[in-house]
Design a protein around this motif. Structure first.
Motif, PDB file in Angstrom:
ATOM      1  N   UNK A 176      -5.208 -19.897  12.188  1.00  0.00           N
ATOM      2  CA  UNK A 176      -4.509 -19.540  10.963  1.00  0.00           C
ATOM      3  C   UNK A 176      -3.025 -19.384  11.244  1.00  0.00           C
ATOM      4  N   UNK A 177      -2.195 -19.818  10.298  1.00  0.00           N
ATOM      5  CA  UNK A 177      -0.756 -19.561  10.390  1.00  0.00           C
ATOM      6  C   UNK A 177      -0.493 -18.271   9.614  1.00  0.00           C
ATOM      7  N   UNK A 178      -0.056 -17.240  10.302  1.00  0.00           N
ATOM      8  CA  UNK A 178       0.170 -15.950   9.636  1.00  0.00           C
ATOM      9  C   UNK A 178       1.599 -15.850   9.119  1.00  0.00           C
ATOM     10  N   UNK A 179       1.729 -15.264   7.945  1.00  0.00           N
ATOM     11  CA  UNK A 179       3.070 -15.006   7.430  1.00  0.00           C
ATOM     12  C   UNK A 179       3.101 -13.649   6.743  1.00  0.00           C
ATOM     13  N   UNK A 180       4.300 -13.119   6.603  1.00  0.00           N
ATOM     14  CA  UNK A 180       4.460 -11.839   5.912  1.00  0.00           C
ATOM     15  C   UNK A 180       5.662 -11.942   4.994  1.00  0.00           C
ATOM     16  N   UNK A 230      -3.993  -7.424  -0.778  1.00  0.00           N
ATOM     17  CA  UNK A 230      -4.338  -8.015  -2.074  1.00  0.00           C
ATOM     18  C   UNK A 230      -5.481  -8.989  -1.881  1.00  0.00           C
ATOM     19  N   UNK A 231      -6.356  -9.042  -2.863  1.00  0.00           N
ATOM     20  CA  UNK A 231      -7.445 -10.016  -2.788  1.00  0.00           C
ATOM     21  C   UNK A 231      -7.275 -10.999  -3.950  1.00  0.00           C
ATOM     22  N   UNK A 232      -7.761 -12.202  -3.762  1.00  0.00           N
ATOM     23  CA  UNK A 232      -7.740 -13.171  -4.871  1.00  0.00           C
ATOM     24  C   UNK A 232      -6.493 -14.020  -4.935  1.00  0.00           C
ATOM     25  N   UNK A 233      -5.690 -14.082  -3.864  1.00  0.00           N
ATOM     26  CA  UNK A 233      -4.654 -15.115  -3.778  1.00  0.00           C
ATOM     27  C   UNK A 233      -3.284 -14.766  -4.317  1.00  0.00           C
ATOM     28  N   UNK A 234      -3.165 -13.722  -5.141  1.00  0.00           N
ATOM     29  CA  UNK A 234      -1.808 -13.377  -5.607  1.00  0.00           C
ATOM     30  C   UNK A 234      -1.342 -12.137  -4.859  1.00  0.00           C
ATOM     31  N   UNK A 235      -0.297 -12.301  -4.058  1.00  0.00           N
ATOM     32  CA  UNK A 235       0.178 -11.175  -3.268  1.00  0.00           C
ATOM     33  C   UNK A 235       1.122 -10.324  -4.105  1.00  0.00           C
ATOM     34  N   UNK A 236       1.436  -9.156  -3.569  1.00  0.00           N
ATOM     35  CA  UNK A 236       2.375  -8.257  -4.267  1.00  0.00           C
ATOM     36  C   UNK A 236       3.728  -8.923  -4.480  1.00  0.00           C
ATOM     37  N   UNK A 237       4.200  -9.672  -3.442  1.00  0.00           N
ATOM     38  CA  UNK A 237       5.490 -10.357  -3.545  1.00  0.00           C
ATOM     39  C   UNK A 237       5.456 -11.412  -4.651  1.00  0.00           C
ATOM     40  N   UNK A 238       4.314 -12.128  -4.722  1.00  0.00           N
ATOM     41  CA  UNK A 238       4.209 -13.155  -5.760  1.00  0.00           C
ATOM     42  C   UNK A 238       4.183 -12.501  -7.130  1.00  0.00           C
ATOM     43  N   UNK A 257       5.409 -19.355  -2.319  1.00  0.00           N
ATOM     44  CA  UNK A 257       4.930 -20.390  -3.236  1.00  0.00           C
ATOM     45  C   UNK A 257       4.916 -21.751  -2.536  1.00  0.00           C
ATOM     46  N   UNK A 258       5.939 -21.977  -1.721  1.00  0.00           N
ATOM     47  CA  UNK A 258       6.005 -23.258  -0.998  1.00  0.00           C
ATOM     48  C   UNK A 258       4.824 -23.368  -0.028  1.00  0.00           C
ATOM     49  N   UNK A 259       4.534 -22.278   0.693  1.00  0.00           N
ATOM     50  CA  UNK A 259       3.419 -22.332   1.637  1.00  0.00           C
ATOM     51  C   UNK A 259       2.083 -22.495   0.918  1.00  0.00           C
ATOM     52  N   UNK A 260       1.951 -21.827  -0.228  1.00  0.00           N
ATOM     53  CA  UNK A 260       0.709 -21.973  -0.999  1.00  0.00           C
ATOM     54  C   UNK A 260       0.523 -23.425  -1.428  1.00  0.00           C
ATOM     55  N   UNK A 299      -2.043 -17.720   5.976  1.00  0.00           N
ATOM     56  CA  UNK A 299      -2.544 -16.446   5.454  1.00  0.00           C
ATOM     57  C   UNK A 299      -1.483 -15.362   5.486  1.00  0.00           C
ATOM     58  N   UNK A 300      -1.355 -14.699   4.351  1.00  0.00           N
ATOM     59  CA  UNK A 300      -0.467 -13.542   4.256  1.00  0.00           C
ATOM     60  C   UNK A 300      -1.123 -12.407   5.021  1.00  0.00           C
ATOM     61  N   UNK A 301      -0.390 -11.754   5.897  1.00  0.00           N
ATOM     62  CA  UNK A 301      -1.013 -10.666   6.671  1.00  0.00           C
ATOM     63  C   UNK A 301      -1.393  -9.508   5.753  1.00  0.00           C
ATOM     64  N   UNK A 302      -0.902  -9.512   4.521  1.00  0.00           N
ATOM     65  CA  UNK A 302      -1.295  -8.474   3.570  1.00  0.00           C
ATOM     66  C   UNK A 302      -2.479  -8.902   2.712  1.00  0.00           C
ATOM     67  N   UNK A 303      -3.093 -10.012   3.062  1.00  0.00           N
ATOM     68  CA  UNK A 303      -4.277 -10.444   2.322  1.00  0.00           C
ATOM     69  C   UNK A 303      -5.465  -9.631   2.834  1.00  0.00           C
ATOM     70  N   UNK A 304      -6.368  -9.260   1.908  1.00  0.00           N
ATOM     71  CA  UNK A 304      -7.499  -8.429   2.370  1.00  0.00           C
ATOM     72  C   UNK A 304      -8.434  -9.213   3.282  1.00  0.00           C
ATOM     73  N   UNK A 305      -8.307 -10.539   3.264  1.00  0.00           N
ATOM     74  CA  UNK A 305      -9.197 -11.331   4.127  1.00  0.00           C
ATOM     75  C   UNK A 305      -8.708 -11.390   5.581  1.00  0.00           C
ATOM     76  N   UNK A 306      -7.545 -10.796   5.835  1.00  0.00           N
ATOM     77  CA  UNK A 306      -7.045 -10.803   7.212  1.00  0.00           C
ATOM     78  C   UNK A 306      -8.084 -10.153   8.119  1.00  0.00           C
ATOM     79  N   UNK A 307      -8.572 -10.904   9.080  1.00  0.00           N
ATOM     80  CA  UNK A 307      -9.591 -10.370   9.985  1.00  0.00           C
ATOM     81  C   UNK A 307      -9.148 -10.604  11.410  1.00  0.00           C
TER      82      UNK A 307
END
Ligand code: ADP
Length: 635
Positions: A436-440, A546-554, A474-477, A488-496
């Motif tokens: 995974x490519x991690x971003x924040x 955040x879950x479901x693909x929309x982060x707080x920043x977005x 948005x560009x990465x998405x 993957x956003x490191x603030x995504x709840x799927x971060x494992x």
């Protein structure tokens, strides 16, 4: 005859010009020649379809006449001329008034910069003259008019008896001062050198009567040689447009001077692309990648486009179809053999030649940027700071249609010494087993480093891309993945980051405490979707994911867009509690003994998570009351 006042901003500029300590006063000549050349182009263009013009192609010319006695320098053209109204409008207001507003908003920028940056055109005449006279007969008019000004006080326009169509600009050259030798602008050698330096490529002849001393033939060999004045008309410029010359003939300086003169930049360009093609489409292209965006680049006033010439004649000043939006910062020109001079804008849009040219231009720009990225990283990073946003929008716009062209041109700062990396470099440096490519995301690198999740991801040895611009995520998405590695956003709840065993243990922990976690979610309310224990935090007690693909920043970005007010987007948030933090045990105890206090703690923990995440506390008054209660009662 009434003296008219200059429009106020022109007056200020005029003052500036007259009192300028600008060392490059000599550019006035370039400006006036350039105006004359434009006027010739206009009339020449007309003559192609209008036989009444009555001037043959090779008769269009600029003439320079020096009169040392009278201290005048004349620049004479037989171009389109100006009507009474045009003299008033064009020379009574500064043409590029936008530039002046800019100056007023940015007082840091001094006079030198404004003159250099925008090319003040006609007004530069006042840097060397104490009076300027413009006599003009416009094509199709019967009466000629004379515009005259001695500077900031104003100007007059009155009828005059010029006969031929065109314009004569007469500069009454200032007297020498202690510091400035204005006399040199009455010297034929100096003027000739200035024409060569700045206006060599002008495609109309610039002629001047040149007087030289020649020996008078004498049969008597012993007699002293006598000289006589011989006057001949010389053409001072080579008339070959710069882009028609071969690359070997041209020095960096030639390219740079031409760029600064033509495209109103005061910096040299970052890169020059000059090429010729023959075959399917025959044309010359001269393209420049600027170092800095022009002042209006990120406004809606900015118009992209390249100059379009047909066999050396300018047919369009900004041909937008030649540049894709994501390369809109490129300046330059295309000179094609194949385009008809009379082609209309509408026809151009459907012209297959033009499409072909545009395609090649896109490739050339991309190659040049890739070369710069490879050979001169520092320059590329500077370029990217200026124009990277445009490339990222390019990835995102048009439903990602251009993402493959652009993905390898993107660079992001990363957690590794906060240096820039391309996506390719990131993937090459990935740890074994990392898929995974991690971003924040955050406003600044510092804020990203304060995110609770950052430490944990770094500790696992994973690099993080730092996204600090709204468009980044948005560009990465839109890219979705790079080289098979998803983002993957490191603030995504799927971060494992856990092992299978650790995951199992956490699941059990969440199951066992379900009732408590549900109660906590209820206490916080609709702002979140769930409360959960997590293993991904190191020292921090809580975080928001955040879950479901929309982060707080977005969420923030989308809701700040125009028209978003009625249709707010909401990120689905989860409050995660560090399972190994002492607070976890405290919560469990409270759940058994004191559920009212647990509810208050839940709200406080949510507030804390918001604060650490950089979002601010949603209800500061409630927060402050709760903290006070905690301090007073020790709840
Ligand atoms: P710019 O050339 O950048 O538009 P200038 O201040 O140099 O700004 O000139 C203002 C306008 O005056 C020009 O756009 C042009 O319409 C007109 N003009 C100037 N010189 C001439 C000329 N020699 N012949 C015809 N029109 C001219």
């Amino acid at each position: 005859m009434r003296t008219k006042q200059f429009k106020s901003e022109s007056k200020k500029l005029m003052d500036m010009m007259i009192n300028s300590i600008y060392t490059h006063k000599e550019i006035f000549l370039r400006e006036l020649i350039s105006n004359a050349s434009d006027a010739l182009d206009k009339l020449y263009f007309k003559s192609l379809t209008d036989s009444n013009v009555g001037i043959a192609a090779d008769e269009f010319q600029i003439e320079i006449v020096i009169d040392k006695e009278a201290r005048t320098l004349k620049i004479i053209d037989n171009g389109c001329g100006m009507t009474e109204d045009e003299l008033d409008k064009n020379l009574g207001t500064i043409a590029k008034s936008g530039s002046f507003n800019f100056k007023q908003e940015n007082d840091k920028i001094d006079n030198v910069d404004i003159i250099g940056q925008f090319g003040v055109g006609f007004y530069s005449a006042f840097m060397v003259s104490d009076k300027v006279t413009v006599e003009s007969l416009a094509y199709g008019e019967k009466e000629a008019f004379c515009w005259e000004s001695e500077g900031a006080e104003g100007y007059t326009v009155s009828p005059c008896d010029k006969t031929g169509v065109g314009t004569t600009v007469t500069l009454h050259i200032k007297e020498n001062t202690e510091d400035e030798k204005y006399d040199e602008f009455l010297d034929q050698y100096k003027i000739s050198a200035l024409v060569k330096k700045y206006s060599d490529y002008i495609r109309h002849p610039i002629k001047m009567a040149f007087t030289t001393k020649e020996p008078v033939p004498n049969d008597d060999k012993d007699a002293p040689t006598e000289y006589k004045d011989v006057t001949e008309i010389r053409t001072l410029n080579s008339m070959v447009p710069l882009w028609k010359k071969s690359k070997t003939e041209l020095k960096d300086e030639d390219y740079n001077n031409f760029y600064k003169d033509k495209f109103y930049d005061y910096n040299d360009p970052a890169r020059v692309i000059h090429y010729k093609t023959e075959g399917q489409a025959t044309y010359d292209a001269l393209l420049y990648i600027p170092k800095q965006p022009p002042f209006d680049y990120y406004t809606k006033e900015f118009e992209k486009g390249l100059q379009l010439y047909s066999k050396g004649v300018l047919i369009m000043n900004k041909c937008a179809d030649l540049l894709p939006d994501y390369f809109s910062f490129v300046k330059g020109l295309v000179d094609s053999e194949d385009l008809s001079l009379n082609i209309s804008r509408e026809m151009l849009q459907h012209d297959s030649q033009l499409k072909l040219i545009a395609k090649t231009i896109e490739k050339k720009i991309k190659n040049e940027l890739e070369k710069m990225l490879k050979d001169d990283r520092e320059a590329y990073e500077a370029f990217f700071k200026a124009f990277g946003v445009q490339l990222k929008f390019g990835v995102y716009n048009d439903y990602g249609m251009h993402k493959d062209v652009l993905k390898d041109l993107l660079i992001f700062r990363t957690s590794k010494e906060k240096k820039y990396a391309t996506l390719k470099e990131y993937v090459e440096n990935m740890k074994e087993g990392q898929d995974t490519v991690y971003y924040a995301c955050g406003e600044t690198d510092e804020k990203i480093e304060m995110l609770p999740q950052t430490d944990a991801v770094k500790e696992k040895g994973y690099e993080i891309l730092y996204l600090t611009e709204n468009v980044d995520e948005f560009a990465l998405m839109m890219l979705g993945e790079y080289d098979g590695k998803k983002f993957m956003n490191i603030c995504d709840d799927k971060l494992e980051l856990d092992s299978e065993d650790e995951k199992k243990a956490l699941e059990t922990e969440n199951e066992a405490n379900k009732a408590m976690l549900d109660l906590m979610k209820e206490a916080v309310g609709d702002k979140i979707n769930a409360v959960r224990f997590t293993n991904k935090l190191k020292k921090h007690p809580v975080c928001i994911t955040s879950e479901g693909g929309i982060s707080l920043e977005m969420e923030k970005t989308l809701n700040s867009m125009p028209g978003a007010a009625d249709n707010k987007v909401k990120a689905q948030l989860v409050l995660e509690i560090n399972a190994s933090h002492p607070i976890a045990e405290k919560l469990k105890t409270l759940f058994k003994d004191d559920s009212e206090t647990l509810k208050k703690y839940s709200k406080l923990l949510y507030d804390e998570a918001c604060l650490i995440g950089g979002a601010g506390v949603p209800d500061p008054v409630e927060h402050s009351n709760l903290v006070c209660e905690l301090m007073t009662n020790g709840i």
